[in-house]
Design a protein around this motif. Structure first.
Motif, PDB file in Angstrom:
ATOM      1  N   TYR A 118      36.453  37.002  50.932  1.00 27.79           N
ATOM      2  CA  TYR A 118      35.403  37.387  49.971  1.00 27.79           C
ATOM      3  C   TYR A 118      34.454  38.482  50.855  1.00 27.79           C
ATOM      4  N   PHE A 119      34.430  38.576  52.030  1.00 28.97           N
ATOM      5  CA  PHE A 119      33.576  39.429  52.659  1.00 28.97           C
ATOM      6  C   PHE A 119      34.230  40.750  52.581  1.00 28.97           C
ATOM      7  N   ARG A 120      35.511  40.737  52.798  1.00 22.06           N
ATOM      8  CA  ARG A 120      36.530  42.216  52.724  1.00 22.06           C
ATOM      9  C   ARG A 120      36.228  42.750  51.452  1.00 22.06           C
ATOM     10  N   ALA A 135      33.809  42.332  49.010  1.00 20.01           N
ATOM     11  CA  ALA A 135      32.476  42.710  48.983  1.00 20.01           C
ATOM     12  C   ALA A 135      32.203  44.182  49.565  1.00 20.01           C
ATOM     13  N   LEU A 136      32.584  44.280  50.816  1.00 18.33           N
ATOM     14  CA  LEU A 136      32.705  45.399  51.706  1.00 18.33           C
ATOM     15  C   LEU A 136      33.327  46.499  50.918  1.00 18.33           C
ATOM     16  N   GLU A 137      34.418  46.355  50.198  1.00 13.72           N
ATOM     17  CA  GLU A 137      35.279  47.394  49.546  1.00 13.72           C
ATOM     18  C   GLU A 137      34.779  47.687  48.265  1.00 13.72           C
ATOM     19  N   GLY A 138      33.834  46.963  47.950  1.00 14.11           N
ATOM     20  CA  GLY A 138      33.130  47.166  46.159  1.00 14.11           C
ATOM     21  C   GLY A 138      34.219  46.661  45.369  1.00 14.11           C
ATOM     22  N   LYS A 139      35.281  45.599  45.643  1.00 18.67           N
ATOM     23  CA  LYS A 139      36.223  45.273  45.050  1.00 18.67           C
ATOM     24  C   LYS A 139      35.538  43.657  44.318  1.00 18.67           C
ATOM     25  N   PRO A 140      36.135  43.381  43.196  1.00 23.48           N
ATOM     26  CA  PRO A 140      35.877  42.011  42.860  1.00 23.48           C
ATOM     27  C   PRO A 140      36.460  41.026  43.718  1.00 23.48           C
ATOM     28  N   ILE A 141      35.363  40.048  43.719  1.00 21.89           N
ATOM     29  CA  ILE A 141      35.774  38.843  44.748  1.00 21.89           C
ATOM     30  C   ILE A 141      36.508  37.659  43.625  1.00 21.89           C
ATOM     31  N   LEU A 142      37.805  37.334  44.046  1.00 19.21           N
ATOM     32  CA  LEU A 142      38.585  36.653  43.342  1.00 19.21           C
ATOM     33  C   LEU A 142      38.298  35.264  43.373  1.00 19.21           C
ATOM     34  N   VAL A 143      37.860  34.610  42.391  1.00 19.42           N
ATOM     35  CA  VAL A 143      37.635  33.180  42.541  1.00 19.42           C
ATOM     36  C   VAL A 143      38.757  32.331  42.046  1.00 19.42           C
ATOM     37  N   TYR A 144      39.526  31.396  42.540  1.00 24.40           N
ATOM     38  CA  TYR A 144      40.750  30.931  42.182  1.00 24.40           C
ATOM     39  C   TYR A 144      40.393  29.603  41.277  1.00 24.40           C
ATOM     40  N   GLY A 145      40.691  29.878  39.911  1.00 28.14           N
ATOM     41  CA  GLY A 145      40.308  28.465  38.981  1.00 28.14           C
ATOM     42  C   GLY A 145      38.737  28.609  38.627  1.00 28.14           C
ATOM     43  N   GLU A 146      38.217  27.521  38.594  1.00 35.11           N
ATOM     44  CA  GLU A 146      36.592  27.415  38.154  1.00 35.11           C
ATOM     45  C   GLU A 146      36.036  27.770  39.316  1.00 35.11           C
ATOM     46  N   GLY A 147      36.382  27.523  40.580  1.00 32.67           N
ATOM     47  CA  GLY A 147      35.520  27.473  41.806  1.00 32.67           C
ATOM     48  C   GLY A 147      34.654  26.622  41.872  1.00 32.67           C
ATOM     49  N   GLU A 148      34.849  25.227  41.338  1.00 24.51           N
ATOM     50  CA  GLU A 148      33.853  24.296  41.568  1.00 24.51           C
ATOM     51  C   GLU A 148      33.800  23.385  42.804  1.00 24.51           C
ATOM     52  N   LEU A 188      27.240  40.766  56.558  1.00 22.39           N
ATOM     53  CA  LEU A 188      27.681  41.968  55.670  1.00 22.39           C
ATOM     54  C   LEU A 188      26.906  43.410  56.513  1.00 22.39           C
ATOM     55  N   ALA A 189      25.753  43.247  56.874  1.00 25.36           N
ATOM     56  CA  ALA A 189      25.082  44.099  57.772  1.00 25.36           C
ATOM     57  C   ALA A 189      25.966  44.558  58.978  1.00 25.36           C
ATOM     58  N   TYR A 217      36.575  46.563  61.528  1.00 24.21           N
ATOM     59  CA  TYR A 217      37.008  45.379  60.832  1.00 24.21           C
ATOM     60  C   TYR A 217      37.799  45.378  59.757  1.00 24.21           C
ATOM     61  N   LEU A 218      37.962  46.567  58.888  1.00 25.63           N
ATOM     62  CA  LEU A 218      38.461  46.525  57.867  1.00 25.63           C
ATOM     63  C   LEU A 218      40.072  47.038  58.031  1.00 25.63           C
TER      64      LEU A 218
END
Lengths: 354, 354
Positions: free
Chosen positions: A201-203, A205-218, A317-318, A327-328
């Motif tokens: 998720y952090f990566r 976010a840093l790359e400005g890409k969508p964060i993929l949540v599997y399924g409903e993510g509940e 993130l900072a 890190y990337l």
């Protein structure tokens, strides 16, 4: 707490990795004499840059913890061992269970037997995992919950934890086991896809890409910031005759994966959470919802998680933004100029230690 | 129960050992097509003479269960796997933990992954141990008791049991785990000092020597005759969708070590129980008193231990007296004339199977 480490000889196994390096840095700041033992096994998260800020003040031994001849001399006279070496990837353990057994169980066995020989009775604090619980019977999960891991990593980390318990019961060592929930923060190996959803998720976010949540993510999790985890390790390193030897360590908030993704996305520039179908190959090792009952650690160690997730995410993130090149896409084999900048890290190999 | 095995292809790992050979014999009698896989690792109890009476009717593959190339073909089409291979010695695991890890965990991992590949979904019945419970919290001990082994053998056998559970949860295999108490009866490896006190007691009785009871001998055990244990294995081999996957299997009587020694001594000629100080090196792995709560097996498998200890002891002593030369000092490497008498055992090695 930190005052207890002035002048103390400590070892941090896995000290080039995420939690280990943060711990080594705090220990240096607390005046400890710090030796890091790290195998730099590919995929386990070791990163030279993690220790850049203490490069003059730690001794780094590049060795598998099972290759005990390489550091036997360092074990003699050590005051506390923080034992964080290992592979944490659940999915990779399913692809290559023998690798996981070797890294998490066999190497730990050899390491602990060497500790018994060279520093009997020493306090060892082991980085265990909440993964050993498998799918929970009820929430929150306390330390008495049955152990029913859903992946080989959980089986092997549990066997290593049992070594620690067994040697403690026998009076050979004085071990404490932490069962860590999802830890996040600076120095995470966010470039590794196998090391858990938070890093991914952090990566994204840093790359400005969508964060993929599997399924409903509940599903719920209790992400815990590395600062809080360090506090737990440091308390355990000096705790006198604790009543229990196993402590859950998790965050103060139970958040859904969806909320976690949205919080990380909203703290970044241009990323957003995106729901996608749950990958088949991960379904069978998904533990469902989990959050820790950490009352035992609160009562017996005086430990409390203090970092709110939103604050912790901003902090992480900072850090990653500032050090993104390390890190990337961190260098797995450092080139000469990069090595030069880290030349003060006292890297020792077998010949120079034993 | 036995009618369920007519014409069935079954594998018995560790089938040259004590329980495994008794099981292989019963399966032959029940009309099964029996393949034994046994590594004949020194110290684990394999004895060619155990299978003498079925020498024409079993296929024996001499191989570590982890060397799966050697018997992959046999796994295809198997109906039930009885998985008894392993090292059971607690004290030996303390002397050489890596050997124990290799035999009980690594080899089991390789074996189960091969089962998943070649006979997915197959019923596997695993010989686990009550040793995983460690010192009991209360008596009798049921299957929900915490797992806190006091020796490396317990850690490694438990890891293997968790492999079985994990692969069952994933739908890869269909495993049942028995947690066996102290099993005794014909074909025990009574010549091996490391394989538990019951074998040692029987040997002393046969040799007319005093049976040494450590300390007061007040600790309780529930010795279970191998006939009862076979019944449990055979029921598990055919049980349809059992509610639970772990069953305690122990005897119906809780007897002190002192009583056990006296019963064995009084059934023999010229032996008697003699109390001696508890050896220091065994004290730390002594589990105190133990006897099983076997209610779950009674309810779900319809299993009940039927052999009274006094009767079982007479039966075992009669067997060992009749075959004493093969049990007091069994040939580890059979000489040619001895091999000749067993020539009908269809011994296969790698080349002739795969």
């Amino acid at each position: 707490m930190l005052s207890g480490y002035q002048g103390k000889a400590v070892i941090v196994t896995g000290g080039l990795g995420f939690i280990g390096s943060n711990l080594a840095i705090q220990l240096v700041e607390a005046g400890a004499d710090v030796t890091v033992i790290d195998s730099m096994v590919s995929g386990c998260g070791a990163n030279w840059c993690n220790l850049a800020q203490v490069r003059n003040d730690v001794r780094v031994i590049v060795s598998d913890i099972g290759s005990t001849d390489q550091f036997a001399r360092v074990l003699k006279g050590v005051d506390v061992v923080f034992n964080l070496a290992g592979e944490i990837s659940h999915s990779r353990s399913m692809e290559d269970p023998e690798r996981d057994l070797a890294l998490n169980t066999l190497s730990q066995l050899r390491f602990l037997l060497a500790c018994r020989e060279h520093c009997p009775g020493t306090r060892v604090v082991y980085a265990g995992t909440r993964q050993v619980y498998g799918q929970q019977e009820s929430l929150p999960v306390d330390e008495r919950h049955p152990i029913r891991p859903l992946d080989f990593n959980g089986v092997h980390k549990h066997a290593a934890a049992q070594y620690h318990q067994l040697l403690t019961r026998r009076g050979d060592l004085d071990c404490i086991i932490l069962r860590l929930s999802n830890v996040y923060g600076p120095r995470m190996a966010i470039h590794l896809a196998h090391q858990g959803f938070l890093g991914v998720y952090f990566r994204m976010a840093l790359e400005g890409k969508p964060i993929l949540v599997y399924g409903e993510g509940e599903q719920l999790r209790d992400p815990v910031h590395v600062e809080d985890v360090l506090d737990a390790f440091l308390r355990c390193g000096t705790a006198r005759e604790p009543r229990h030897r196993i402590f859950n360590i998790g965050g103060s908030q139970a958040l859904s994966l969806k909320e976690i993704a949205r919080t990380i996305a909203s703290s970044s520039r241009g990323s957003q959470a995106l729901h996608v179908p749950f990958p088949e190959e991960l379904r069978s090792i998904d533990i469902g919802s989990y959050y820790s009952d950490t009352l035992r650690a609160q009562r017996e160690l005086g430990w409390m998680p203090g970092v709110l997730f939103e604050d912790g995410v901003r902090d992480a993130l900072a850090y990653f933004s500032e050090h993104s090149k390390h890190y990337l896409e961190p260098a797995t084999h450092l080139s000469v100029p990069e090595m030069e900048t880290l030349r003060h890290v006292k890297t020792l190999r077998a010949s120079s230690v034993s």
